[in-house]
Design a protein around this motif. Sequence first.
Motif, mmCIF file in Angstrom:
data_model
loop_
_atom_site.group_PDB
_atom_site.id
_atom_site.type_symbol
_atom_site.label_atom_id
_atom_site.label_comp_id
_atom_site.label_asym_id
_atom_site.label_seq_id
_atom_site.Cartn_x
_atom_site.Cartn_y
_atom_site.Cartn_z
ATOM 1 N N ARG A 29 0.936 -1.082 0.095
ATOM 2 C CA ARG A 29 0.071 -0.043 -0.006
ATOM 3 C C ARG A 29 0.798 1.284 0.093
ATOM 4 N NH1 ARG A 29 -4.732 -1.512 4.615
ATOM 5 N NH2 ARG A 29 -5.809 -3.029 2.973
ATOM 6 N N MET A 30 0.612 2.062 -1.020
ATOM 7 C CA MET A 30 1.403 3.073 -1.064
ATOM 8 C C MET A 30 0.596 4.668 -0.820
ATOM 9 S SD MET A 30 4.259 2.027 -1.977
ATOM 10 C CE MET A 30 5.172 3.400 -2.389
ATOM 11 N N ALA A 31 -0.425 4.596 -1.180
ATOM 12 C CA ALA A 31 -1.596 5.794 -0.921
ATOM 13 C C ALA A 31 -3.138 5.278 -0.953
ATOM 14 C CB ALA A 31 -1.309 6.645 -2.083
ATOM 15 N N ALA A 32 -3.730 6.271 -1.003
ATOM 16 C CA ALA A 32 -5.272 5.852 -0.939
ATOM 17 C C ALA A 32 -5.991 6.990 -1.478
ATOM 18 C CB ALA A 32 -5.769 5.491 0.542
ATOM 19 N N ILE A 33 -7.010 6.482 -2.089
ATOM 20 C CA ILE A 33 -8.200 7.397 -2.710
ATOM 21 C C ILE A 33 -9.588 7.359 -1.720
ATOM 22 C CG2 ILE A 33 -9.527 8.182 -4.708
ATOM 23 C CD1 ILE A 33 -7.279 6.913 -6.349
ATOM 24 N N VAL A 34 -9.590 8.258 -0.948
ATOM 25 C CA VAL A 34 -10.669 8.473 -0.168
ATOM 26 C C VAL A 34 -11.946 9.446 -0.185
ATOM 27 C CG1 VAL A 34 -9.501 7.267 1.753
ATOM 28 C CG2 VAL A 34 -9.793 9.945 1.425
ATOM 29 N N PRO A 35 -13.104 9.324 0.106
ATOM 30 C CA PRO A 35 -14.075 10.510 -0.277
ATOM 31 C C PRO A 35 -13.567 11.562 0.527
ATOM 32 C CG PRO A 35 -14.944 8.432 0.550
ATOM 33 C CD PRO A 35 -13.649 8.084 0.510
ATOM 34 N N ALA A 36 -13.728 12.793 -0.294
ATOM 35 C CA ALA A 36 -13.529 14.165 0.303
ATOM 36 C C ALA A 36 -13.677 14.371 1.515
ATOM 37 C CB ALA A 36 -14.025 15.274 -0.652
ATOM 38 N N GLU A 37 -15.107 13.782 1.919
ATOM 39 C CA GLU A 37 -15.372 13.953 3.505
ATOM 40 C C GLU A 37 -14.693 13.351 4.253
ATOM 41 O OE1 GLU A 37 -17.732 12.445 1.093
ATOM 42 O OE2 GLU A 37 -18.316 14.171 0.339
ATOM 43 N N VAL A 38 -14.023 12.231 4.025
ATOM 44 C CA VAL A 38 -13.070 11.577 5.171
ATOM 45 C C VAL A 38 -12.046 12.423 5.433
ATOM 46 C CG1 VAL A 38 -11.767 9.260 5.282
ATOM 47 C CG2 VAL A 38 -14.047 9.123 4.323
ATOM 48 N N LEU A 39 -11.652 12.848 4.228
ATOM 49 C CA LEU A 39 -10.103 13.579 4.462
ATOM 50 C C LEU A 39 -10.558 14.833 5.123
ATOM 51 C CD1 LEU A 39 -7.219 13.796 3.975
ATOM 52 C CD2 LEU A 39 -7.525 14.892 1.732
ATOM 53 N N GLU A 40 -11.707 15.584 4.990
ATOM 54 C CA GLU A 40 -11.838 16.739 5.369
ATOM 55 C C GLU A 40 -11.990 16.427 7.026
ATOM 56 O OE1 GLU A 40 -15.386 17.769 3.277
ATOM 57 O OE2 GLU A 40 -14.036 18.892 1.606
ATOM 58 N N ALA A 41 -12.532 15.342 7.542
ATOM 59 C CA ALA A 41 -12.597 15.136 8.743
ATOM 60 C C ALA A 41 -11.489 14.756 9.460
ATOM 61 C CB ALA A 41 -13.744 13.864 8.875
ATOM 62 N N ILE A 42 -10.687 14.370 8.924
ATOM 63 C CA ILE A 42 -9.132 13.937 9.315
ATOM 64 C C ILE A 42 -8.626 15.157 9.579
ATOM 65 C CG2 ILE A 42 -7.050 12.914 8.961
ATOM 66 C CD1 ILE A 42 -8.434 10.650 7.487
ATOM 67 N N GLU A 43 -8.733 16.221 8.537
ATOM 68 C CA GLU A 43 -7.837 17.401 8.792
ATOM 69 C C GLU A 43 -8.562 18.225 9.857
ATOM 70 O OE1 GLU A 43 -8.515 18.790 4.675
ATOM 71 O OE2 GLU A 43 -6.491 18.079 3.878
ATOM 72 N N ALA A 44 -9.986 18.261 10.169
ATOM 73 C CA ALA A 44 -10.598 19.044 11.164
ATOM 74 C C ALA A 44 -10.138 18.276 12.510
ATOM 75 C CB ALA A 44 -12.132 18.933 11.079
ATOM 76 N N ILE A 45 -9.956 17.101 12.662
ATOM 77 C CA ILE A 45 -9.571 16.506 13.808
ATOM 78 C C ILE A 45 -8.064 16.978 14.073
ATOM 79 C CG2 ILE A 45 -9.010 14.232 14.880
ATOM 80 C CD1 ILE A 45 -11.474 12.998 13.428
ATOM 81 N N GLU A 46 -7.343 16.895 12.990
ATOM 82 C CA GLU A 46 -5.667 17.394 13.074
ATOM 83 C C GLU A 46 -5.787 18.711 13.610
ATOM 84 O OE1 GLU A 46 -4.203 16.410 9.398
ATOM 85 O OE2 GLU A 46 -3.388 14.346 10.018
ATOM 86 N N ASP A 47 -6.670 19.755 12.957
ATOM 87 C CA ASP A 47 -6.527 20.969 13.543
ATOM 88 C C ASP A 47 -6.864 21.236 14.700
ATOM 89 O OD1 ASP A 47 -5.884 21.692 10.875
ATOM 90 O OD2 ASP A 47 -7.783 22.239 10.244
ATOM 91 N N ARG A 48 -8.118 20.469 15.359
ATOM 92 C CA ARG A 48 -8.494 20.558 16.744
ATOM 93 C C ARG A 48 -7.335 20.132 17.623
ATOM 94 N NH1 ARG A 48 -10.313 23.796 19.644
ATOM 95 N NH2 ARG A 48 -10.419 23.114 21.697
ATOM 96 N N ILE A 49 -6.557 19.087 17.234
ATOM 97 C CA ILE A 49 -5.560 18.579 18.001
ATOM 98 C C ILE A 49 -4.335 19.812 18.010
ATOM 99 C CG2 ILE A 49 -3.488 17.158 18.145
ATOM 100 C CD1 ILE A 49 -5.773 14.850 17.117
ATOM 101 N N ASP A 50 -4.013 20.511 17.098
ATOM 102 C CA ASP A 50 -3.291 21.380 17.139
ATOM 103 C C ASP A 50 -3.444 22.582 17.906
ATOM 104 O OD1 ASP A 50 -1.629 19.891 15.142
ATOM 105 O OD2 ASP A 50 -2.142 21.074 13.272
ATOM 106 N N VAL A 51 -4.815 23.010 17.944
ATOM 107 C CA VAL A 51 -5.196 23.991 18.802
ATOM 108 C C VAL A 51 -5.278 23.731 20.256
ATOM 109 C CG1 VAL A 51 -7.471 25.369 19.243
ATOM 110 C CG2 VAL A 51 -6.848 25.083 16.778
#
Length: 84
Positions: A32-54
């Motif tokens: 496994r090298m990469a994944a294609i995921v629904p945009a909503e999944v990546l957006e949710a991951i980014e929101a979680i990462e942003d919250r962790i950073d804050v």
Amino acid sequence: MPVTEARDHLADVVNRVAYGGESTYLTRRGRRMAAIVPAEVLEAIEAIEDRIDVEAAEESYAETGQDVTLDQMRDELHLPRTAR
């Protein structure tokens, strides 16, 4: 799915991901090298990462009472400073 196969059928892969909610791993030599995921999944991951950073920034400020400049953070992380 091997990268070469995904390349040959990219429109179909994107449609299955976008409309079917199906995630697809892209592989090279069976690894496994990469994944294609629904945009909503990546957006949710980014929101979680942003919250962790804050939360980490708020904790740091609570401990030190000091702001950290972007240049200080870049220095600490050994990242190049941008040209001004």
